[in-house]
Design a protein around this motif. Structure first.
Motif, PDB file in Angstrom:
ATOM      1  N   LYS A 134      -0.867  14.242 -18.015  1.00  0.00           N
ATOM      2  CA  LYS A 134      -1.901  14.193 -17.348  1.00  0.00           C
ATOM      3  C   LYS A 134      -2.384  12.662 -17.609  1.00  0.00           C
ATOM      4  O   LYS A 134      -3.123  12.118 -17.016  1.00  0.00           O
TER       5      LYS A 134
ATOM      6  N   LEU B  43       0.809   4.173  -2.730  1.00  0.00           N
ATOM      7  CA  LEU B  43       1.215   5.556  -2.580  1.00  0.00           C
ATOM      8  C   LEU B  43       2.418   6.036  -2.838  1.00  0.00           C
ATOM      9  O   LEU B  43       1.889   7.361  -3.641  1.00  0.00           O
ATOM     10  N   ARG B  44       3.216   5.440  -3.032  1.00  0.00           N
ATOM     11  CA  ARG B  44       4.560   6.339  -3.908  1.00  0.00           C
ATOM     12  C   ARG B  44       4.117   6.524  -4.711  1.00  0.00           C
ATOM     13  O   ARG B  44       5.758   7.915  -4.891  1.00  0.00           O
TER      14      ARG B  44
ATOM     15  N   LEU C 264      -5.254  -0.532  -4.737  1.00  0.00           N
ATOM     16  CA  LEU C 264      -5.275   0.268  -3.379  1.00  0.00           C
ATOM     17  C   LEU C 264      -6.605  -0.127  -2.569  1.00  0.00           C
ATOM     18  O   LEU C 264      -6.409  -0.561  -1.541  1.00  0.00           O
TER      19      LEU C 264
ATOM     20  N   GLU D 266      -5.052   3.081  -7.855  1.00  0.00           N
ATOM     21  CA  GLU D 266      -6.180   3.237  -7.432  1.00  0.00           C
ATOM     22  C   GLU D 266      -7.182   1.977  -6.729  1.00  0.00           C
ATOM     23  O   GLU D 266      -7.354   1.973  -5.777  1.00  0.00           O
TER      24      GLU D 266
ATOM     25  N   ARG E 228       4.668  14.789 -11.107  1.00  0.00           N
ATOM     26  CA  ARG E 228       4.303  14.669 -12.816  1.00  0.00           C
ATOM     27  C   ARG E 228       3.345  15.439 -13.629  1.00  0.00           C
ATOM     28  O   ARG E 228       3.639  15.817 -14.171  1.00  0.00           O
ATOM     29  N   LYS E 229       2.769  14.910 -12.601  1.00  0.00           N
ATOM     30  CA  LYS E 229       0.947  15.421 -13.640  1.00  0.00           C
ATOM     31  C   LYS E 229       0.510  16.554 -13.206  1.00  0.00           C
ATOM     32  O   LYS E 229       0.744  17.238 -14.338  1.00  0.00           O
TER      33      LYS E 229
ATOM     34  N   LEU F  58      -2.758   6.382 -12.529  1.00  0.00           N
ATOM     35  CA  LEU F  58      -3.183   6.335 -11.452  1.00  0.00           C
ATOM     36  C   LEU F  58      -4.548   5.960 -10.535  1.00  0.00           C
ATOM     37  O   LEU F  58      -4.713   4.831  -9.837  1.00  0.00           O
ATOM     38  N   PHE F  59      -5.272   5.974 -11.791  1.00  0.00           N
ATOM     39  CA  PHE F  59      -6.843   5.236 -11.256  1.00  0.00           C
ATOM     40  C   PHE F  59      -6.595   3.611 -11.494  1.00  0.00           C
ATOM     41  O   PHE F  59      -7.228   3.120 -10.746  1.00  0.00           O
TER      42      PHE F  59
ATOM     43  N   ARG G 126       0.550  -0.910   0.451  1.00  0.00           N
ATOM     44  CA  ARG G 126      -0.174   0.254  -0.218  1.00  0.00           C
ATOM     45  C   ARG G 126       0.748   1.187  -0.478  1.00  0.00           C
ATOM     46  O   ARG G 126       0.430   2.216  -0.891  1.00  0.00           O
TER      47      ARG G 126
ATOM     48  N   THR H 266       1.236  11.970  -9.477  1.00  0.00           N
ATOM     49  CA  THR H 266       0.624  13.036  -9.257  1.00  0.00           C
ATOM     50  C   THR H 266       1.758  14.031  -9.535  1.00  0.00           C
ATOM     51  O   THR H 266       0.975  14.775  -9.833  1.00  0.00           O
TER      52      THR H 266
ATOM     53  N   ASP I  73      -2.976   9.480 -15.711  1.00  0.00           N
ATOM     54  CA  ASP I  73      -4.325   9.380 -14.893  1.00  0.00           C
ATOM     55  C   ASP I  73      -4.538   8.229 -15.073  1.00  0.00           C
ATOM     56  O   ASP I  73      -5.415   7.068 -13.694  1.00  0.00           O
TER      57      ASP I  73
ATOM     58  N   MET J  78       2.110   6.404  -6.768  1.00  0.00           N
ATOM     59  CA  MET J  78       1.123   8.001  -6.667  1.00  0.00           C
ATOM     60  C   MET J  78       1.354   9.516  -7.022  1.00  0.00           C
ATOM     61  O   MET J  78       0.612   9.939  -8.002  1.00  0.00           O
ATOM     62  N   ARG J  79       2.332   9.218  -5.359  1.00  0.00           N
ATOM     63  CA  ARG J  79       2.361  10.564  -5.058  1.00  0.00           C
ATOM     64  C   ARG J  79       3.085  10.784  -6.305  1.00  0.00           C
ATOM     65  O   ARG J  79       3.229  12.267  -7.250  1.00  0.00           O
ATOM     66  N   GLU J  80       4.209  10.312  -7.165  1.00  0.00           N
ATOM     67  CA  GLU J  80       5.269  10.790  -7.795  1.00  0.00           C
ATOM     68  C   GLU J  80       4.502  10.913  -9.239  1.00  0.00           C
ATOM     69  O   GLU J  80       4.575  11.922  -9.861  1.00  0.00           O
TER      70      GLU J  80
END
Lengths: 241, 174, 741
Positions: free
Chosen positions: B141, B123-124, B155, B152, B132-133, B148-149, B119, B130, B145, B126-128
């Motif tokens: 983007k 998240l790490r 997750l 998610e 970059r986005k 990311l989806f 997890r 985000t 995305d 996802m943060r990265e």
């Protein structure tokens, strides 16, 4: 290219070695028979964005309310700079919230009878600013959050995304040290939610404002520097990135 | 990831040299994993053999990088076909993690920690993404995305599995 | 909750509706025990001598009658089973309680009779009335105010209030009942929120807008019918207690409290009908959607055109009466009531428009609380205006009433001119004390405990010689020198002196012989004759303690024949020790010992008409009740309003808003419409008052002090309500309100 991103200027706030700006230790809080907090601890450094995650009913909102001095925990200590919030009077905590903290909620936080500009100015006037000065500064903030066009409208006349941006403007306007955001995108679609989170974190990082972000949405939490998971009233730290 | 179809798609807008193709690919799609030259030329060689591309001209000086490739009608049909074909969902991550969790439960290790570690790692990432986005253009983007989806979704699966660990443990130990 | 609120209102309406029957039943009983003044002069086996022996005891009026049947068929007073024997009496239950209590020590000496029975309901005005009938075998027509009767019951209707007082009563009813109507209207909307949820759920189940509306109406109907039942029940409970209450000497029996048929039917119909109408009206701008009730956000500017129509109709109804009710003789009470009610309701219809017009122009400068309140009123002033419209209507009504009161007061309250520093009481003896015994009686009364002094005078009439016209009668006053000095201006005075004061050309000359009136036995002028001594001197006039100037012949006792004194009526001016609270009662006892039937009148600066006094006191009580009702309405409205904004309040507090700012904002929100309302109520109220005075044919004058007082009371109610609402507001600001669930 991707590596360049991480080696560049410190994008993440709150250096790991900095002392915490606000911390709570071993917090307990019960509402009647149900224990909302059962030994939770949390710290946040200046300029840091921390996500508070967890399933619904885990106590994350209560933890946020305690940290913000809205609710007094049954036991435990909450220290902001050098002051213990748990021993402060209600009036002192109100003053602290007024001057040092900012708040964003999921919805319904804008006063329906005030225009958007007046809603943002409200935060400044609570801090004692004159009406004219407050409204001038509020207008700047609406500009920053790209909602200058709704300044004269009432909250009932604008979209949810615009409303949340006005709320972000209001939270940031008084130049707080910590912003407490409780599911700030909970009532928004992905695109609007993203916009709000972009503007919130960008502005907060620029101002050096710490953000405590309560969310169960991982994509919202991804805007944070660090996440803390709340389960059954207890906290578990994720590893800092 | 189908490199062949991607290169074909790039060629559809006009004839290109092999080197240009690689740069275009890297620029648009290959930030995570840039293509090796060898991979480009072996793919092009395969496409040439299958009649999906042909060599339009050769610059003097020799060497494979000096060939200008152009797409054939069959190649256009192939791209069309590829675009129309949905991608097969990839259950590889879940199945790997499932194996790990089950193994942890069987050997008496803390399965929750496996999940938590995963997890945090999710998240790490996802943060990265985000971050970059936030700095990239629209194409960035959209690509981020998508990732990311997916993350998610993973997750959520992780969280649900964490909530069902007790149930799973009973099942596994029976 | 709605049922209780409506029930409370219905109960008050039922009590109001019972007022006519209560007064009627009471009037019937008091008329039944009345008797003619001089029915017959010869005794027979059917005749009864009855004498007045009323007294007061610490402000309580006691109706006393002495009975002496002259034959076996003498009529019994209503409520009395048998004639009490001499030395015995029958008493009302209230008097019996008083006599058996410990407070009767100073009453006993006056009522030296043995209690042998009770007076029944039929003989009493109300349950708490003090009354007795005593038996006597020595009563004669000359003992005092004694008449010979053969039956009880007066056919002539009791003294009516007169058109102006009736007008006043009608207005009072309107002014006091309007707030009750407002209260019922508000009560019908209690718990609107849960009703919203129910309606939304109905829509979710597939009901359409009309069905949901019908359901809401049916729900309101059911609640109001239930409210009617609760009200009727409360009424039944309340009426039991009516016997315990006496409003300024006017009491009733439980059995009197029956609502008059017409108003009762009206209430039973109007309450459910209006509840349905109120519900439908309040749903007018509302969309009932499956997921909740949506109040249309688009603000329609309030239109002015229809608002003045309501007061205009009221004005039109009152117009024909402007010529004056006294000139018209009688008038239609309902026309006046509806006219005034419409004028007052007109204020309520005009107020929202005025508030909107004014608030729209208000700046948002000033404090934060003011800013919040002004914006709130600009967005939705209706709620706050509705809250205060009741109080504004009541204030306008009260001012109108007060204005009318001040205007007609002069007719009903007289400056008596009595000087209470020179004497505190006047005692009029009826028969037991005549002129010959005046000096002795005065001495005995003067030495009674608590009495500082008593000055006696005996008066009779004398006929001047010559003309036998009526205007040649003059008064002969016989008193000692100190007593004479109280009534005329004289210098030197000794026993045997005679003075002549006033009269002008009709003044008798010293040395003339006059004939003394010998009372009804001998007919006018047939009494003894008396020659005015030659030494009689003229004297100046002065105002006596009763505020009158006396004229005629004034003689000291030894200047006149005792035969003359025997026919003279004795009155005494009494000074008591005003520092001693019991002095008056002791004085009454001393008087009763001299003559039980003597009349004691306490001197007062002003004296008011009984009917006027009762109306005024009734009004005062009503006004207090109305203010309380209005306060309750306001409180409920304010709280309801705050509950709807609970989440917002909690959030504002989370932001660190000072609670005091929010409290003050709540105060402003009621104060601004309130002040505007009062600004409207004062001219409207004085205008209506002026109209009413015009109808009463009185000059228009306004009692500004009273107007200020009424406005102050209204403002006080608002402050009080805000104070009462603060604990709840405080609770609503709790972070609990932040929870989104």
């Amino acid at each position: 290219m991707s590596h360049a991103l991480f080696s560049e200027a410190p994008m993440t706030g709150g250096r790991p070695d900095a002392p915490p700006l606000l911390y709570g230790v071993d917090l307990h809080k019960a509402f009647g028979p149900s224990r909302a907090l059962d030994g939770a601890s949390l710290h946040i450094r200046a300029g840091e964005v921390v996500a508070l995650m967890g399933p619904s009913g885990s106590g994350k909102s209560t933890l946020m309310h305690c940290m913000a001095g809205i609710v007094r925990p049954d036991s435990g200590r909450i220290v902001y700079r050098n002051d213990d919030l748990t021993t402060m009077s209600d009036a002192d905590r109100s003053a602290l919230r007024r001057t040092e903290f900012g708040f964003i909620f999921q919805f319904g936080q804008l006063v329906p009878e005030l225009s958007c500009l007046e809603n943002v100015a409200l935060a400044l006037r609570l801090g004692g600013a004159r009406q004219r000065a407050a409204e001038a500064k509020a207008a700047e903030w609406l500009e920053t959050l790209e909602v200058a066009d709704v300044a004269a409208k009432r909250p009932g006349e604008i979209s949810g995304g615009q409303g949340q941006r006005v709320a972000v403007a209001r939270a940031l306007a008084a130049d707080p040290s910590v912003i407490f955001a409780d599911e700030p995108t909970g009532a928004l679609d992905s695109l609007n939610g993203e916009k709000v989170m972009d503007l919130l974190t960008a502005s907060a990082r620029r101002m050096g404002t710490a953000v405590l972000l309560v969310t169960h949405d991982a994509r919202v939490a991804a805007y944070s520097d660090r996440e803390v998971v709340v389960r059954d009233g207890r906290t578990r730290e994720g590893e800092p990135s | 990831m189908s490199v062949a179809q991607t290169l074909l798609g790039l060629l559809e807008s006009g004839p290109r040299y092999g080197y240009d193709l690689k740069r275009a690919y890297d620029e648009r799609f290959g930030r995570d994993r840039p293509l090796h030259y060898g991979q480009v030329y072996s793919t092009l060689a395969r496409l040439l053999k299958n009649g999906l591309v042909e060599v339009e001209s050769v610059e003097p000086g020799g060497g494979p990088e000096r060939k200008c490739y152009t797409i054939t009608d069959a190649g256009v049909t192939d791209v069309e076909h590829w675009l129309a074909q949905p991608e097969k969902p990839e259950p590889y991550l879940q199945s790997t993690l499932y194996t790990k969790v089950v193994l942890a439960l069987l050997t008496g290790r803390a399965a929750a920690e496996v999940l938590d570690a995963q997890r945090t790692e999710h998240l790490r990432l996802m943060r990265e993404l985000t971050r970059r986005k936030q700095q990239g253009d629209l194409a960035d983007k959209l690509i981020c995305d998508h990732a990311l989806f997916h993350l998610e979704a993973d997750l959520r699966w992780l969280e649900l599995t964490a909530a069902r660990l007790g149930e799973l443990a009973k099942e596994v130990r029976r | 909750m709605t049922a209780v609120g409506v029930g409370l209102g219905v109960m008050m309406l039922l009590v109001a509706a019972s007022m006519p029957t209560m007064l009627h039943a009471r009037g019937e009983r008091t008329a039944a025990r009345d008797y003619g003044s001089a029915e017959m002069s010869r005794p027979s086996d059917r005749s009864l001598l009855i004498g007045v022996q009323d007294t007061d005891f610490y402000g309580k009026s006691i109706r006393g009658r002495v009975l002496r049947p002259e034959g076996p068929r003498a009529p019994l007073p209503p409520g009395v089973a048998a004639f009490p024997n001499p030395g015995e009496m029958v008493v009302s239950p209230a008097l019996a309680d008083l006599l058996s209590s410990r407070e009767d020590a100073l009453l006993r000496p006056r009522l030296g009779y043995r209690v042998v029975g009770r007076i029944g309901h039929a003989g009493l005005g109300g349950a708490q009335e003090y009354a007795y009938y005593a038996g006597s075998d020595r009563l004669t027509l000359r003992s005092g105010l004694v008449v010979r009767v053969t039956s009880f019951g007066s056919r002539s209707p009791g003294q009516s209030l007169g058109p102006v007082l009736v007008l006043l009563v009608v207005i009072a009813f309107v002014v006091l009942l309007l707030p009750v109507a407002v209260f019922i209207g508000t009560a019908m909307r209690f718990g609107g929120e849960s009703s919203d949820h129910r309606l939304a759920a109905l829509r979710l189940m597939g009901a359409d807008q009309r069905m949901a509306r019908r359901f809401a109406a049916a729900e309101a109907l059911l609640a109001s019918v239930f409210g009617l039942l609760v009200g009727a029940l409360m009424f039944l409970v309340v009426r039991v207690f009516v016997e315990q209450v006496t409003v300024f000497g006017v009491g009733f029996f439980t059995s009197d409290v029956r609502p008059a048929l017409q108003p009762a039917v009206l209430i039973a119909l109007a309450v459910p009908v209006s509840s349905v109408l109120v519900t439908l009206f309040s749903l007018r701008k509302v969309m009932i959607e499956p997921l909740g009730v949506v109040r249309s956000a688009t603000r329609t500017r309030r239109r002015l055109w229809w608002r003045p129509i309501v007061p205009f109709i009221g004005l039109a109804l009152l117009y024909p009466l402007l010529r004056g009710v006294q000139r018209l003789g009688s008038f239609n009470e309902y026309q006046v009531a509806v006219g005034v009610a419409l004028l007052l309701i007109g204020i309520a219809t005009l107020l929202p428009w005025i508030v909107e017009a004014v608030v729209g122009r208000l700046g948002s400068g000033g404090g934060l609380s003011w800013h919040l309140a002004v914006r709130r009123l600009q967005l939705d002033g209706g709620t706050s205006v509705r809250a205060v419209s009741g109080i504004v209507v009541a204030v306008a009504g009260a001012i109108a009433l007060q204005t009318m009161f001040t205007g007609v007061r002069g007719d009903y309250v007289q400056e008596t001119g009595q000087n209470t520093s020179r004497a505190q009481a006047q005692v009029t003896f009826r028969g037991a004390v005549d002129g010959t015994r005046a000096a002795g009686a005065a001495a005995r009364l003067g030495s009674a405990p608590g009495v500082r002094g008593a000055l006696a005078k005996a008066t009779t009439s004398v006929l001047l010689p010559g003309a036998k016209k009526d205007d040649s009668w003059v008064t002969l006053t016989v008193a000692d020198c100190p007593a004479l000095r109280e009534v005329i201006r004289i210098g030197r005075c000794a026993d045997g002196d005679v003075f002549i004061a006033g009269l002008g050309r009709r003044a008798p000359r010293p040395g003339e012989t006059v004939r003394v009136d010998a009372d009804e036995d001998t007919g006018g002028g047939r009494g003894p004759s008396w020659r005015i001594p030659k030494s009689a001197r003229p004297a100046g006039q002065r105002t006596n303690p009763l505020g009158q100037t006396e004229e005629g012949v004034f003689a000291t006792p030894s200047a006149v024949d005792p035969r003359i004194l025997r026919t003279a009526h004795v009155t005494m001016l009494v000074r008591v020790n005003t520092a001693d609270g019991d002095a008056v009662e002791r004085m009454r006892n001393a008087v009763a010992a001299l003559d039980p039937m003597a009349d004691v009148m306490m001197l007062t600066g002003t004296q008011e008409d009984n009917g006027f006094g009762a109306v005024r006191r009734g009004l005062f009580i009503g006004a207090i009740a109305a203010l309380l009702v209005i306060g309750a309405v306001l409180l409920v409205t304010v709280l309801e309003q705050m509950k709807q904004r609970r989440r917002l309040l909690a959030m504002l507090v989370a932001f660190g808003t000072r609670r005091s700012v929010l409290n003050r904002s709540v105060l402003w929100q009621t104060t601004v419409p309130m002040v505007l309302g009062l600004l409207l109520a004062v001219p409207a109220g004085t205008g209506i008052g002026a109209l009413l005075l015009k109808m009463s044919e009185k000059p228009v004058s306004i009692n500004w002090a009273a107007v200020t007082g009424i406005c102050g009371a209204a403002a006080g109610v608002v402050l009080l309500v805000t104070a009462f609402s603060l604990p709840t507001v405080r609770r609503l600001m709790d972070p609990e309100g932040l929870r989104t669930e």
